[in-house]
Write a protein that holds these residues in place. Structure first.
Motif, PDB file in Angstrom:
ATOM      1  N   ALA A  31       3.915 -11.845   2.583  1.00  0.00           N
ATOM      2  CA  ALA A  31       3.060 -10.597   2.678  1.00  0.00           C
ATOM      3  C   ALA A  31       1.631 -11.111   3.361  1.00  0.00           C
ATOM      4  O   ALA A  31       1.020 -10.455   3.841  1.00  0.00           O
ATOM      5  CB  ALA A  31       2.646 -10.116   1.391  1.00  0.00           C
ATOM      6  N   ASN A  93      -4.787  -7.167  15.227  1.00  0.00           N
ATOM      7  CA  ASN A  93      -4.247  -6.853  14.091  1.00  0.00           C
ATOM      8  C   ASN A  93      -4.742  -5.482  13.406  1.00  0.00           C
ATOM      9  O   ASN A  93      -5.570  -4.866  14.070  1.00  0.00           O
ATOM     10  CB  ASN A  93      -4.734  -8.133  13.098  1.00  0.00           C
ATOM     11  N   ALA A  94      -3.956  -5.388  12.231  1.00  0.00           N
ATOM     12  CA  ALA A  94      -4.275  -4.012  11.417  1.00  0.00           C
ATOM     13  C   ALA A  94      -5.908  -3.901  11.478  1.00  0.00           C
ATOM     14  O   ALA A  94      -6.425  -2.874  11.236  1.00  0.00           O
ATOM     15  CB  ALA A  94      -3.741  -4.204  10.337  1.00  0.00           C
ATOM     16  N   THR A  95      -6.470  -5.144  10.701  1.00  0.00           N
ATOM     17  CA  THR A  95      -8.114  -4.878  10.795  1.00  0.00           C
ATOM     18  C   THR A  95      -8.650  -4.349  11.761  1.00  0.00           C
ATOM     19  O   THR A  95      -9.566  -3.297  11.808  1.00  0.00           O
ATOM     20  CB  THR A  95      -8.401  -6.212  10.350  1.00  0.00           C
ATOM     21  N   HIS A 123      -6.712  -2.741   0.722  1.00  0.00           N
ATOM     22  CA  HIS A 123      -6.831  -4.053   1.253  1.00  0.00           C
ATOM     23  C   HIS A 123      -8.380  -3.760   1.901  1.00  0.00           C
ATOM     24  O   HIS A 123      -8.838  -2.870   2.330  1.00  0.00           O
ATOM     25  CB  HIS A 123      -5.926  -4.309   2.508  1.00  0.00           C
ATOM     26  N   ALA A 125      -9.318  -4.378   4.591  1.00  0.00           N
ATOM     27  CA  ALA A 125      -9.323  -4.112   5.869  1.00  0.00           C
ATOM     28  C   ALA A 125      -9.463  -2.429   5.988  1.00  0.00           C
ATOM     29  O   ALA A 125      -9.876  -1.712   6.973  1.00  0.00           O
ATOM     30  CB  ALA A 125      -7.866  -4.447   6.619  1.00  0.00           C
ATOM     31  N   THR A 172      -3.236   3.204   2.341  1.00  0.00           N
ATOM     32  CA  THR A 172      -2.001   2.237   2.630  1.00  0.00           C
ATOM     33  C   THR A 172      -0.868   2.781   2.338  1.00  0.00           C
ATOM     34  O   THR A 172      -0.624   3.831   1.641  1.00  0.00           O
ATOM     35  CB  THR A 172      -2.344   0.980   1.402  1.00  0.00           C
ATOM     36  N   MET A 174       1.941   0.651   1.838  1.00  0.00           N
ATOM     37  CA  MET A 174       2.286  -0.120   0.678  1.00  0.00           C
ATOM     38  C   MET A 174       1.045  -1.123   0.103  1.00  0.00           C
ATOM     39  O   MET A 174       0.674  -1.915   1.197  1.00  0.00           O
ATOM     40  CB  MET A 174       3.474  -0.921   1.187  1.00  0.00           C
ATOM     41  N   ASN A 176      -0.517  -4.361  -0.921  1.00  0.00           N
ATOM     42  CA  ASN A 176      -0.203  -5.834  -0.997  1.00  0.00           C
ATOM     43  C   ASN A 176      -0.186  -6.561  -2.221  1.00  0.00           C
ATOM     44  O   ASN A 176      -0.059  -7.666  -2.493  1.00  0.00           O
ATOM     45  CB  ASN A 176      -1.057  -6.534   0.240  1.00  0.00           C
ATOM     46  N   ASP A 201      -2.293   2.549   6.802  1.00  0.00           N
ATOM     47  CA  ASP A 201      -2.252   1.325   6.807  1.00  0.00           C
ATOM     48  C   ASP A 201      -0.846   0.642   6.300  1.00  0.00           C
ATOM     49  O   ASP A 201      -0.479   0.451   5.390  1.00  0.00           O
ATOM     50  CB  ASP A 201      -3.362   0.689   5.785  1.00  0.00           C
ATOM     51  N   ALA A 203       0.390  -2.297   7.172  1.00  0.00           N
ATOM     52  CA  ALA A 203       0.367  -3.870   7.604  1.00  0.00           C
ATOM     53  C   ALA A 203       1.648  -4.456   6.549  1.00  0.00           C
ATOM     54  O   ALA A 203       2.380  -5.239   6.858  1.00  0.00           O
ATOM     55  CB  ALA A 203      -0.954  -4.352   6.945  1.00  0.00           C
ATOM     56  N   GLN A 204       1.760  -3.964   5.286  1.00  0.00           N
ATOM     57  CA  GLN A 204       2.983  -4.508   4.475  1.00  0.00           C
ATOM     58  C   GLN A 204       4.178  -3.637   4.743  1.00  0.00           C
ATOM     59  O   GLN A 204       5.314  -4.202   4.889  1.00  0.00           O
ATOM     60  CB  GLN A 204       2.571  -4.310   3.051  1.00  0.00           C
ATOM     61  N   SER A 224       0.182  -5.361  11.744  1.00  0.00           N
ATOM     62  CA  SER A 224       0.159  -6.263  12.436  1.00  0.00           C
ATOM     63  C   SER A 224       1.437  -7.143  12.974  1.00  0.00           C
ATOM     64  O   SER A 224       2.311  -6.992  11.997  1.00  0.00           O
ATOM     65  CB  SER A 224      -0.477  -7.459  11.408  1.00  0.00           C
ATOM     66  N   HIS A 226       1.924 -10.325  12.915  1.00  0.00           N
ATOM     67  CA  HIS A 226       2.275 -11.616  12.163  1.00  0.00           C
ATOM     68  C   HIS A 226       2.927 -11.508  10.873  1.00  0.00           C
ATOM     69  O   HIS A 226       3.727 -12.508  10.433  1.00  0.00           O
ATOM     70  CB  HIS A 226       1.052 -12.588  12.042  1.00  0.00           C
ATOM     71  N   LYS A 227       2.978 -10.360  10.247  1.00  0.00           N
ATOM     72  CA  LYS A 227       3.728 -10.104   9.121  1.00  0.00           C
ATOM     73  C   LYS A 227       5.010  -9.525   9.280  1.00  0.00           C
ATOM     74  O   LYS A 227       5.958  -9.723   8.564  1.00  0.00           O
ATOM     75  CB  LYS A 227       3.198  -9.008   8.065  1.00  0.00           C
TER      76      LYS A 227
HETATM   77  N1  PMP Z   1      -3.604  -3.965   4.817  1.00  0.00           N
HETATM   78  C1  PMP Z   1      -2.702  -4.703   4.032  1.00  0.00           C
HETATM   79  C2  PMP Z   1      -2.045  -3.591   2.939  1.00  0.00           C
HETATM   80  C3  PMP Z   1      -2.537  -6.031   4.097  1.00  0.00           C
HETATM   81  O1  PMP Z   1      -1.663  -6.384   3.389  1.00  0.00           O
HETATM   82  C4  PMP Z   1      -3.141  -6.862   5.383  1.00  0.00           C
HETATM   83  C5  PMP Z   1      -2.978  -8.300   5.272  1.00  0.00           C
HETATM   84  N2  PMP Z   1      -3.045  -9.027   4.037  1.00  0.00           N
HETATM   85  C6  PMP Z   1      -4.022  -6.091   5.958  1.00  0.00           C
HETATM   86  C7  PMP Z   1      -4.287  -4.843   6.018  1.00  0.00           C
HETATM   87  C8  PMP Z   1      -4.844  -6.776   7.166  1.00  0.00           C
HETATM   88  O2  PMP Z   1      -4.138  -7.374   7.824  1.00  0.00           O
HETATM   89  P1  PMP Z   1      -4.751  -8.302   9.081  1.00  0.00           P
HETATM   90  O3  PMP Z   1      -5.182  -9.561   8.305  1.00  0.00           O
HETATM   91  O4  PMP Z   1      -3.446  -8.658   9.677  1.00  0.00           O
HETATM   92  O5  PMP Z   1      -5.505  -7.510  10.001  1.00  0.00           O
END
Ligand code: PMP
Length: 407
Positions: A31, A93-95, A123, A125, A172, A174, A176, A201, A203-204, A224, A226-227
């Protein structure tokens, strides 16, 4: 489709053969960032070895090939989300995607006095960019509560929307930490009924389930690479075409303009308007390969595998005395955060690491949520396509040893 055979999938991930502290690696931190299959690594190496040049500019063979590959990745992402290619903006990235929306949409469409709603389980972000917008632009930031089970509290959400001032729900898909999936179709319909937009969001979530932004009716969706078994440095912002078209650029520079003079510049159409400067070319092509990889397995199989892993983890972890899992959502994905009585989460993670088991410990970039749950730190195990039931059993044995060490 290659069907689901976890051992065959593991063979695609070279890193899983590594040993850590002389032990077989048990990687339960997907995750935070997932490992990369050979197909992704190869696509990136092949780009650098055979087809690399800057994109969109050169009238030469290499640049054309590389541009095709780069734009091909955009088509793959568009299909992955069921969007149009013009609606896919590449970011880091998602951020960065959320910051782009907060900066661009947030400072033009949103007016001082408008409200943005996030939830208690965001998160950082999806919290900090809205706090920054609140402080610089005078919007109000509201936090919708979660229930004791760790699900969104719809009554509280309604209370937050009641005065008609909410223009954006940023939430979100989901969590994290809790693993909770939010009911995104229902949330989108809810926000739209109040005349608000919705940003999800992903990302997850985008890693574990098929996402259809049209079926959800999402206004913005972010994730993102990378996940999703792709490289770091590449992420995605989906925005509905009419929203992106009305938004000003976030960053200025090359590639995002229509024309430039000393007096004035005009902007390219989306998505290029939001892609200033040389993009993460190799990483974007790597993300395209990652999408091909997960599509070949299929989300039905991935989701079923992860559901089975999560059920198994919840069952066997609950057998450990003094272990408490956070969250009891009905619909949850492959992350399990927990505390162990009398042992700090950092000690749990450190002692597991000595046994070759990688978990994360801390507040998982969700400090307000962690506090809301009465903790300052938790340990978290998270699963991916390559995770096995045996690795979860190894986690349980590892945790029993941690308990022995702490008497
Ligand atoms: N939102 C959630 C729910 C996340 O789990 C994460 C990564 N931990 C992020 C946003 C941010 O992702 P990133 O660091 O790749 O921008």
């Amino acid at each position: 489709r290659i069907g689901f055979d976890v051992e065959r999938i593991r063979a695609d991930f070279p890193i899983l053969a590594e040993r850590v502290h002389g032990r077989k690696l048990v990687f339960l931190d997907s995750a935070a960032s997932a490992q990369k299959p050979r197909a992704v690594i190869d696509a990136m190496v092949r780009t650098m070895e055979t087809r690399y040049a800057n994109v969109h500019r050169g009238l030469h063979w290499m640049s054309e090939r590389c541009s095709d590959d780069y734009e091909g990745a955009r088509d793959k992402v568009a299909a992955f989300l069921n969007a149009a290619r013009e609606e896919i903006v590449f970011v880091r990235n998602a951020t960065e995607a959320i910051n782009l929306v907060a900066h661009s949409y947030g400072r033009t469409v949103l007016q001082p006095g408008d409200a943005v709603v996030v939830s208690e389980m965001e998160h950082h972000a999806n919290l900090v960019p809205w706090q920054m917008l609140r402080d610089s632009h005078g919007i109000e930031l509201r936090i919708a509560k979660i229930t004791e089970a760790g699900e969104l509290d719809f009554h509280d959400l309604e209370r937050n929307f009641a005065d008609g001032r909410v223009r954006l729900l940023a939430i979100t898909h989901m969590s994290n930490v809790l693993g909770t999936y939010t009911p995104v179709e229902r949330l989108a319909a809810f926000a739209h009924a109040y005349g608000a937009r919705i940003l999800l969001d992903g990302a997850q979530a985008a890693v574990h389930r098929a996402v259809d932004v049209r079926a959800i009716d999402a206004d913005f969706y972010v994730f993102s690479g990378h996940k999703l078994y792709g490289p770091s440095g590449i992420g995605v912002l989906y925005g509905k075409r009419e929203l992106l078209e009305a938004m000003p650029p976030f960053l200025g520079g090359g590639d995002m303009i229509r024309s430039v003079s000393y007096e004035k510049s005009s902007w390219a159409e989306p998505p290029y308007r939001f892609e200033a400067g040389t993009p993460a070319i190799i990483e974007t092509i790597g993300l395209g390969a990652a999408i091909d990889y997960v599509n070949a397995i299929g989300f039905e199989a991935i989701a079923a595998h992860e559901r089975s892993l999560t059920d198994h983890a919840l069952a066997v972890l609950s057998d450990i005395d003094g272990l408490h899992v956070l969250g009891r959502a009905q619909d949850r994905g492959g992350v399990v955060a927990f505390t162990l009585d009398g042992v700090h989460a950092h000690d749990v993670a450190t002692l597991l690491d000595k046994q070759g088991i990688a978990v994360r410990a801390g507040h998982h970039c969700a400090e307000p949520l962690t506090r809301r749950l009465g903790q300052d730190s938790t340990a978290r195990a998270s699963f991916g396509v390559y995770t096995t039931h045996g690795e979860i059993d190894a986690l349980v044995s590892g945790l029993r040893r941690v308990k022995q060490v702490f008497g």
